[in-house]
Design a protein around this motif. Structure first.
Motif, PDB file in Angstrom:
ATOM      1  N   LEU A   1       0.841  -1.195   0.000  1.00 48.89           N
ATOM      2  CA  LEU A   1       0.000   0.000   0.000  1.00 48.89           C
ATOM      3  C   LEU A   1       0.875   1.242   0.000  1.00 48.89           C
ATOM      4  O   LEU A   1       1.944   1.270   0.626  1.00 48.89           O
ATOM      5  CB  LEU A   1      -0.888   0.016   1.245  1.00 48.89           C
ATOM      6  N   PRO A   2       0.457   2.308  -0.680  1.00 49.10           N
ATOM      7  CA  PRO A   2       1.204   3.571  -0.621  1.00 49.10           C
ATOM      8  C   PRO A   2       1.144   4.173   0.777  1.00 49.10           C
ATOM      9  O   PRO A   2       0.326   3.764   1.621  1.00 49.10           O
ATOM     10  CB  PRO A   2       0.487   4.454  -1.649  1.00 49.10           C
TER      11      PRO A   2
ATOM     12  N   PRO B   1      -2.742   5.975   1.433  1.00 49.97           N
ATOM     13  CA  PRO B   1      -3.606   5.282   0.472  1.00 49.97           C
ATOM     14  C   PRO B   1      -4.962   5.946   0.324  1.00 49.97           C
ATOM     15  O   PRO B   1      -5.471   6.591   1.246  1.00 49.97           O
ATOM     16  CB  PRO B   1      -3.748   3.893   1.086  1.00 49.97           C
ATOM     17  N   THR B   2      -5.517   5.770  -0.848  1.00 51.63           N
ATOM     18  CA  THR B   2      -6.913   6.144  -1.057  1.00 51.63           C
ATOM     19  C   THR B   2      -7.801   5.010  -0.540  1.00 51.63           C
ATOM     20  O   THR B   2      -7.328   3.899  -0.246  1.00 51.63           O
ATOM     21  CB  THR B   2      -7.218   6.358  -2.536  1.00 51.63           C
TER      22      THR B   2
ATOM     23  N   ASP C   1      -7.350   2.023  -2.728  1.00 51.51           N
ATOM     24  CA  ASP C   1      -6.134   1.240  -2.474  1.00 51.51           C
ATOM     25  C   ASP C   1      -6.371   0.198  -1.382  1.00 51.51           C
ATOM     26  O   ASP C   1      -6.010  -0.970  -1.518  1.00 51.51           O
ATOM     27  CB  ASP C   1      -4.981   2.155  -2.046  1.00 51.51           C
TER      28      ASP C   1
ATOM     29  N   ASP D   1      -6.760  -3.950  -1.943  1.00 46.86           N
ATOM     30  CA  ASP D   1      -5.764  -4.806  -1.290  1.00 46.86           C
ATOM     31  C   ASP D   1      -6.449  -5.905  -0.481  1.00 46.86           C
ATOM     32  O   ASP D   1      -6.072  -7.082  -0.557  1.00 46.86           O
ATOM     33  CB  ASP D   1      -4.885  -3.957  -0.380  1.00 46.86           C
TER      34      ASP D   1
ATOM     35  N   THR E   1     -11.708   7.597  -4.591  1.00 43.92           N
ATOM     36  CA  THR E   1     -10.465   8.368  -4.727  1.00 43.92           C
ATOM     37  C   THR E   1     -10.157   9.204  -3.490  1.00 43.92           C
ATOM     38  O   THR E   1      -9.088   9.803  -3.399  1.00 43.92           O
ATOM     39  CB  THR E   1     -10.558   9.306  -5.944  1.00 43.92           C
TER      40      THR E   1
END
Length: 498
Positions: free
Chosen positions: A202-203, A206-207, A210, A214, A356
């Protein structure tokens, strides 16, 4: 009839001039025997787009060595795989049905065809302990791969196999060779084309999309992983398969505002069907263990008549029917259609604009909703005095507790330790509710079996006694739930959840 062997092994890269060290330098190894030389010739099968290889599965027909036959290797854990073996037979290009069905959740019915032939010159040593027992095997393999659509290429590799991980590590340390980057000869032969599909990290921020994607991908992978266990009748596989289906369905409900509602609802209908088809097998498994344990706990003078035999026969029939039901489900076109739709959904999710938004803001909403639903169902329990209605209300509270826990699991990467602590309290409250429902089901079953025993002329006293014990069990579970619910209400949780 397929046989299953669990393999725990590690592979190492070895250049052509690599010299094997003295393996007795590994502390548990006292002597070695060998090498035994063998010539292995294996043809690997997969779909045209290598679905099995990308799932970490290998399917081959191999001649030579002591285990010639058809083999399906299924990942279990790092360094651990289950190998399912079927005798060679006459067919050389048609995968035996016993193995084809094991990988059906991955192939989705696509044809299986040869993708590479791999020949191996193997030299194998037995590594033995002080008592002369074999504790590990070391294979020194000279391998040549012949892909159907590429040039042949060769390499050398070492395999160490042992059931004890400490032995595996000790031998590996003495070898001094570089751990292999590929997990199988097939992966080495096909290169990047057969690279195992892995979930991306995950970034940092996360949005909502995301986090949702996941979790949904993880549960879809779990469903497929336990599909094989269901077919092989592995311990607890039906339970875990059903849990994966339920988690997927719960997550789709929680994330529904982020996705196209119609497509989400269609998948949830099919996942509900699938979990329901596994219900009899799982519930009978739980019931059998509970009733046999309760019967064993009774003084022998209170067991009147062939109670154990009756329970075994009745529950055995139910278990057989449940297994038939779940196997029919996973062998059905409807199940394949569900997996196909799920793949398409996860490959190109039909996001809404809300997906988003930052996960830390957007994903508070499903947690709040799940918590309010649970609190309302517990309030309904408190307002109910009729015993039958109270059992139903407690069962609903159990389902809502499970939904809240699954929702917390799904968004856990965003909200950290404080929400995880709250989730654990939810789980603690859910557990006695589960025990209560098990007792409710057991009472009904005992009454039905007891009536049949009585009508056939047997003494039904013991069934009544077991029924009373389940009454007491249900009461204890309800008391325990009350205590856990109070703890949950006092537990620390994110401020926004209150």
């Amino acid at each position: 009839m397929p046989t299953r062997v669990r393999e725990t092994e590690r592979k190492y890269e070895a250049p052509a001039d690599f010299a094997l060290p003295d393996l007795t330098a590994a502390e548990p190894v006292h002597t070695t025997s060998g090498p035994v030389r063998s010539e292995l010739d294996a043809t690997y099968f997969d779909t045209a787009d290598l679905r099995l290889a990308r799932a970490g599965i290998t399917l081959r027909r191999r001649t030579g060595g002591s285990d010639a036959g058809w083999h399906a290797k299924l990942p279990v854990a790092p360094d651990v795989r289950d190998e399912i073996r079927v005798p060679l037979g006459r067919a050389k290009t048609r995968v035996p049905e016993d193995l084809a069905v094991l990988v059906r959740a991955h192939t989705l019915g696509a044809p299986l065809a040869p993708v590479v032939r791999i020949t191996t010159e193997r030299h194998e040593w037995e590594l033995k302990d002080a008592d002369g027992g074999t504790i590990a095997l070391l294979a020194d393999d000279r391998v040549t791969a012949h892909p159907v659509d590429d040039e042949p290429h060769a390499w050398r590799e070492l395999e160490v196999e042992a059931t004890d991980r400490d032995v595996l590590a000790a031998v590996g340390a003495v070898l001094g060779a570089q751990p292999a980057q590929s997990t199988s000869k097939l992966a080495q032969a096909l290169g990047d084309r057969a690279k195992t599909t892995r979930r991306p990290d995950l970034p940092t921020d996360p949005t909502a999309a995301d986090v949702a994607l996941d979790y949904l991908r993880a549960q879809a992978a779990a469903l497929r992983a336990h599909d094989t266990g269901v077919r092989l009748d592995t311990d607890d596989a039906v339970h875990q398969f059903r849990v994966a289906a339920r988690r997927l369905r719960s997550a789709l409900r929680s994330f529904r505002p982020l996705l196209d509602r119609d497509r989400v609802n269609a998948l949830r209908v099919e996942l509900k069907w699938l979990a329901g088809e596994a219900a009899v097998a799982r519930d009978t498994e739980v019931l059998t263990g509970e009733l046999q344990a309760e019967l064993a706990a009774l003084p022998t003078e209170n067991v009147l008549g062939p109670v154990s035999a009756h329970l075994t026969a009745e529950l055995g029939r139910a278990a057989a029917n449940g297994r038939t039901q779940v196997l029919s489900a996973v062998d059905s076109d409807r199940y394949l259609a569900l997996l196909t739709d799920l793949d398409a959904f996860l490959t190109a999710p039909p996001w809404t604009k809300r997906a988003t938004r930052p996960a830390a803001r957007e994903l508070r909403k499903p947690i709040r909703k799940a918590w309010r639903a649970l609190a309302a169902s517990v309030a309904a329990v408190d307002a109910t005095t009729n015993p039958t209605d109270r059992d139903s209300a407690l069962h609903q509270a159990r389902k809502d507790a499970k939904k809240a826990r699954y929702t917390a699991e799904a968004v856990a990467p965003v909200f950290g330790a404080k929400l995880d602590t709250w989730r654990k309290h939810i789980k603690s409250a859910q557990k006695p509710l589960g025990l209560h429902q098990d007792a409710v089901v057991a009472r009904t079953t005992l009454r039905d079996i007891g009536v049949r025993a009585y009508l056939s002329g047997d003494n039904a006293f013991t069934y009544g006694l077991l029924h009373a014990r389940q009454d007491a069990r249900a009461a204890r579970a309800e008391t325990e739930f009350t205590r856990e619910w109070k703890r949950l209400r006092r537990a620390r949780a994110p401020r926004w959840l209150r």
